[in-house]
Every structure is written in C-alpha cells, then in structure tokens.
Design a protein around this motif. Structure first.
Motif, PDB file in Angstrom:
ATOM      1  N   ILE A   1       0.823  -1.209   0.000  1.00 20.69           N
ATOM      2  CA  ILE A   1       0.000   0.000   0.000  1.00 20.69           C
ATOM      3  C   ILE A   1       0.859   1.262   0.000  1.00 20.69           C
ATOM      4  O   ILE A   1       0.650   2.158  -0.825  1.00 20.69           O
ATOM      5  N   ASP A   2       1.844   1.346   0.891  1.00 25.35           N
ATOM      6  CA  ASP A   2       2.679   2.547   0.960  1.00 25.35           C
ATOM      7  C   ASP A   2       3.486   2.756  -0.315  1.00 25.35           C
ATOM      8  O   ASP A   2       3.653   3.884  -0.775  1.00 25.35           O
ATOM      9  N   GLU A   3       3.949   1.672  -0.926  1.00 21.51           N
ATOM     10  CA  GLU A   3       4.696   1.767  -2.181  1.00 21.51           C
ATOM     11  C   GLU A   3       3.789   2.241  -3.314  1.00 21.51           C
ATOM     12  O   GLU A   3       4.208   3.050  -4.145  1.00 21.51           O
ATOM     13  N   ALA A   4       2.566   1.723  -3.362  1.00 17.63           N
ATOM     14  CA  ALA A   4       1.620   2.117  -4.408  1.00 17.63           C
ATOM     15  C   ALA A   4       1.301   3.604  -4.301  1.00 17.63           C
ATOM     16  O   ALA A   4       1.244   4.308  -5.317  1.00 17.63           O
ATOM     17  N   CYS A   5       1.115   4.074  -3.085  1.00 18.15           N
ATOM     18  CA  CYS A   5       0.833   5.495  -2.874  1.00 18.15           C
ATOM     19  C   CYS A   5       1.987   6.365  -3.368  1.00 18.15           C
ATOM     20  O   CYS A   5       1.776   7.360  -4.070  1.00 18.15           O
ATOM     21  N   ARG A   6       3.197   5.986  -3.016  1.00 16.95           N
ATOM     22  CA  ARG A   6       4.377   6.748  -3.472  1.00 16.95           C
ATOM     23  C   ARG A   6       4.519   6.682  -4.989  1.00 16.95           C
ATOM     24  O   ARG A   6       4.874   7.667  -5.628  1.00 16.95           O
TER      25      ARG A   6
END
Length: 58
Positions: free
Chosen positions: A10-15
């Motif tokens: 999730i955090d990687e997708a957001c970035r």
C-alpha cells in the motif's frame, strides 16, 4: 537481472502514483482500483495502477 514488481504494498503504491493512503482506499471503495489480500498483506497489482492512470488521463 532484476525483475519488475507485479504488485506494490500500500505505501509503495501510494508513493508510485503520488497519492495518500486515504485516497487509495477511497479509490478502492469506489471500485476504481483493486487491492488484493495475500496472506496478511494488502497489495495493489501494477496493472491496477497503470489502468487507473490511463483512465484518469483520458
């Protein structure tokens, strides 16, 4: 030879697409992006991110 990722946490997708977590979950609730549960982890397939960007750019 490094292989391309098939999905992002999730955090990687957001970035990767420049949005916040709450916006990502909002897009998921609206059916605009799919989040997949694998074991105890949620991931977003790269194909979902690309499709979202293509739809929004059109």
């Amino acid at each position: 030879m490094p292989s391309e990722k098939l999905a992002y946490r999730i955090d990687e997708a957001c970035r990767a697409i420049g949005i916040g977590r709450s916006k990502l979950y909002e897009l998921n609730r609206e059916g605009k992006i799919k989040i997949v549960r694998l074991g105890g982890r949620s991931v977003v397939p790269v194909t979902e991110l690309r499709a979202l960007l293509e739809r929004e750019a059109a």
